[in-house]
Design an enzyme around this catalytic site. Structure first.
Site, PDB file in Angstrom:
ATOM      1  N   LYS A  80       0.585  -1.284  -0.064  1.00  0.00           N
ATOM      2  CA  LYS A  80       0.330  -0.179  -0.061  1.00  0.00           C
ATOM      3  C   LYS A  80       1.268   1.374   0.182  1.00  0.00           C
ATOM      4  O   LYS A  80       2.273   1.434   1.377  1.00  0.00           O
ATOM      5  CB  LYS A  80      -0.754  -0.019   1.363  1.00  0.00           C
ATOM      6  CG  LYS A  80      -2.044   1.041   1.000  1.00  0.00           C
ATOM      7  CD  LYS A  80      -2.826   1.136   2.241  1.00  0.00           C
ATOM      8  CE  LYS A  80      -3.696   2.208   2.121  1.00  0.00           C
ATOM      9  NZ  LYS A  80      -5.049   2.187   3.832  1.00  0.00           N
ATOM     10  N   SER A 155      -9.791   1.568   2.315  1.00  0.00           N
ATOM     11  CA  SER A 155      -8.968   2.412   2.125  1.00  0.00           C
ATOM     12  C   SER A 155      -7.433   1.916   0.919  1.00  0.00           C
ATOM     13  O   SER A 155      -6.866   1.808   0.559  1.00  0.00           O
ATOM     14  CB  SER A 155      -8.444   3.418   2.707  1.00  0.00           C
ATOM     15  OG  SER A 155      -7.155   3.438   3.855  1.00  0.00           O
ATOM     16  N   SER A 179     -10.127  -0.933   6.843  1.00  0.00           N
ATOM     17  CA  SER A 179      -9.410  -0.353   6.159  1.00  0.00           C
ATOM     18  C   SER A 179      -8.561  -1.587   5.362  1.00  0.00           C
ATOM     19  O   SER A 179      -8.250  -1.751   3.686  1.00  0.00           O
ATOM     20  CB  SER A 179      -8.627   1.021   5.404  1.00  0.00           C
ATOM     21  OG  SER A 179      -9.489   2.186   5.563  1.00  0.00           O
TER      22      SER A 179
END
Length: 521
Positions: A80, A155, A179
């Site tokens: 990420k 996210s 997330s």
């Protein structure tokens, strides 16, 4: 499609061990999968094919020479884009950090490198991890591999989507209010949020420091255990990291839990929960009963205040953490020449009009630079949360909002402590509904925030939680099952999740990528 991309990390490691597979072959298969499908999905912001192949070749040489290798040697892992990697763009999905190249590695990146994992690329995310759909990224939208017109969750949407789309067997995400678990549920993969303090946050670009955690996304519970074993552990660089020994998750994950006690929360099954999600969760409860688990009701009476408390605490911490992006230290800075020219033009116009009062109220060049930098560098959702947090922390409102939210947080944790005296695991839905359509909620912040209803409590309480696939809607969209365990009981959590996985086939389903790409839907 290469059969290699269908294998789990556990299976791939076994093939490496027996000499049936080379790391270069696996990386090439993953890169081909990315080349074929990522232009449609948008999971990656950056793929470093040349470096990944070079890492793979080096691992193959070391393996052939009989040199010792790390536990993930040759396994591609997607990262990420809010985890600092030395010399590699780390954007947090924001224009503010579009050109930022960290001078150091986050602790989890160091641990992945020590384990000889191959860092395949950087995945898309909601800007500064603020969002639940991966639509707030400044660079691109990510689409759900099961339906390209729907969100992948957020996210960590890019990380979940690339694992679901077989672009990589493993990915790393972060979880501040759901997330990791929410996109895992919506994309039909496994996602685990560790206990706060289990994984070092050093090198994670902060959103809400008391809530953020780093964790694994994978296609099986065994793979999640394998990756967590690498990520977890005490780190003196992180003052919130807890010096608790890391169990051998990958070795114990397959062991059944005798006399497992499962708690069901009646408050979860109220208006707003999709009937198909409720049905899938109820079927999971039946399955656990058939496996010998006992099921009883437990109550979390303060959970109904969780979303309200979360959206005071998280924005307040974000307001503080994001104050550093001012155009001076690092990150984006508004073009100074254009800014000064605009200011001088405004001053000249006011002088000509003889408006001295307005002239005196104009910002100084320094204040104008701060204001324009932040206005241009941050997107709408980040600005919204900064303003919410700044308001909640302001004089006259701190006690009414922020301090009260902290008290509610304490009550939520007490509810969980009491519940876990009666049960080993708490079971429920991850999301109120399957994945919604792109654009459906992006202009309705409250509807977006309420989609976090079942996940934010885990972060507020500081406990661990996992999402595992448990079914599909009539439209073919994945549904996730949420399991939560007491602090630092990730081993119990993984074993309970593996019991369900071993008795079902939901995790083996794969998205119809070829069909979606050909039809464009």
């Amino acid at each position: 499609m290469s059969d290699l991309v269908e294998l789990t990390a556990t299976d791939l490691l076994e093939r490496f061990r027996t000499g049936q597979l080379r790391a270069v072959e696996l990386v090439e298969a993953c890169l081909e999968q990315i080349r074929r499908y990522d232009s449609h999905i948008g999971a990656f912001l950056q793929v470093d094919a040349e470096e990944a192949l070079a890492q793979a070749a080096q691992i193959d040489r070391r393996r052939q020479a009989g040199e010792p290798l790390g536990s993930l040697a040759g396994i591609p892992v997607a990262i990420k884009d809010n985890l600092c990697t030395q010399g590699v763009p780390t954007t947090c999905g924001s224009r503010m950090l579009a050109d930022f190249r960290p001078p150091y590695d986050a602790t989890v990146i160091q641990r992945l490198k020590s384990a000889d994992a191959i860092l395949l690329g950087r995945t898309n995310m909601d800007e500064f991890a603020m969002g639940g759909s991966t639509e707030t990224s400044a660079f691109q939208k990510t689409r759900n591999p099961w339906d390209l017109e729907r969100i992948p969750g957020g996210s960590s949407g890019g990380s979940a989507a690339c694992v679901a789309a077989r672009m990589t067997p493993l990915a790393v995400g972060t979880d501040t209010g759901g997330s990791i678990r929410q996109p895992a549920a919506l994309c039909g993969v496994v996602g685990l949020k560790p206990t706060y303090g289990r994984v070092s946050r050093y090198g994670l670009v902060a959103f809400a420091s008391s809530l953020d955690q780093i964790g694994p996304l994978a296609r099986s519970v065994e793979d999640a255990a394998l990756l967590l074993e690498v990520l977890a552990g005490h780190d003196p660089k992180d003052s919130t990291s807890v010096p608790t020994p890391v169990p051998p998750y990958s070795k114990t994950v397959g062991q059944k839990l005798p006399d497992l006690r499962i708690g069901i929360v009646p408050e979860h099954y109220t208006e707003g929960l999709d009937a198909e999600v409720a049905q899938a969760v109820q079927e999971a409860v039946k399955l656990y009963r058939s496996l010998g688990a006992t099921v009883r009701e437990v109550h979390l009476p303060h959970s109904k205040y969780a979303v309200a408390a979360y959206y005071i605490i998280a924005p307040s911490e974000a307001s503080s953490n994001l104050a550093r992006y001012d155009g001076v230290h690092f990150g984006y800075r508004t073009p100074e020449q254009a800014m000064r020219a605009q200011l001088e033009a405004e001053q000249a116009a006011l002088r000509r009009a003889g408006n001295q009062a307005a002239l005196e109220e104009l910002d100084s060049p320094l204040v104008r630079m701060f204001r324009q930098t932040r206005s241009e560098g941050f997107g709408p959702e980040v600005k919204r949360r900064i303003m919410l947090g700044t308001y909640a922390l302001s004089a006259g409102y701190y006690e009414a909002y922020y301090l009260k939210a902290l008290k509610v947080r304490r009550l939520i944790r007490q509810d969980f402590d009491q519940a876990f005296q009666q049960v080993d695991i708490i079971l429920g839905p991850v999301t109120p509904a399957p994945a919604f359509r792109l654009g459906e909620k992006i202009h309705d912040p409250l509807a977006m925030y309420l989609f976090d209803l079942y996940t934010v409590v885990t972060n507020l309480a500081g406990i661990c939680g996992i999402s595992i696939p448990c079914g599909f809607s009539r439209q073919g969209l994945p549904i996730g099952l949420h399991l939560q365990a007491p602090p630092f009981e990730e081993e119990r959590l993984l074993r309970a999740a593996a019991m369900f996985q071993q008795a079902t086939q939901w995790h083996r389903h794969r998205p119809p990528l070829e069909e979606l790409v050909v039809s464009g839907t």
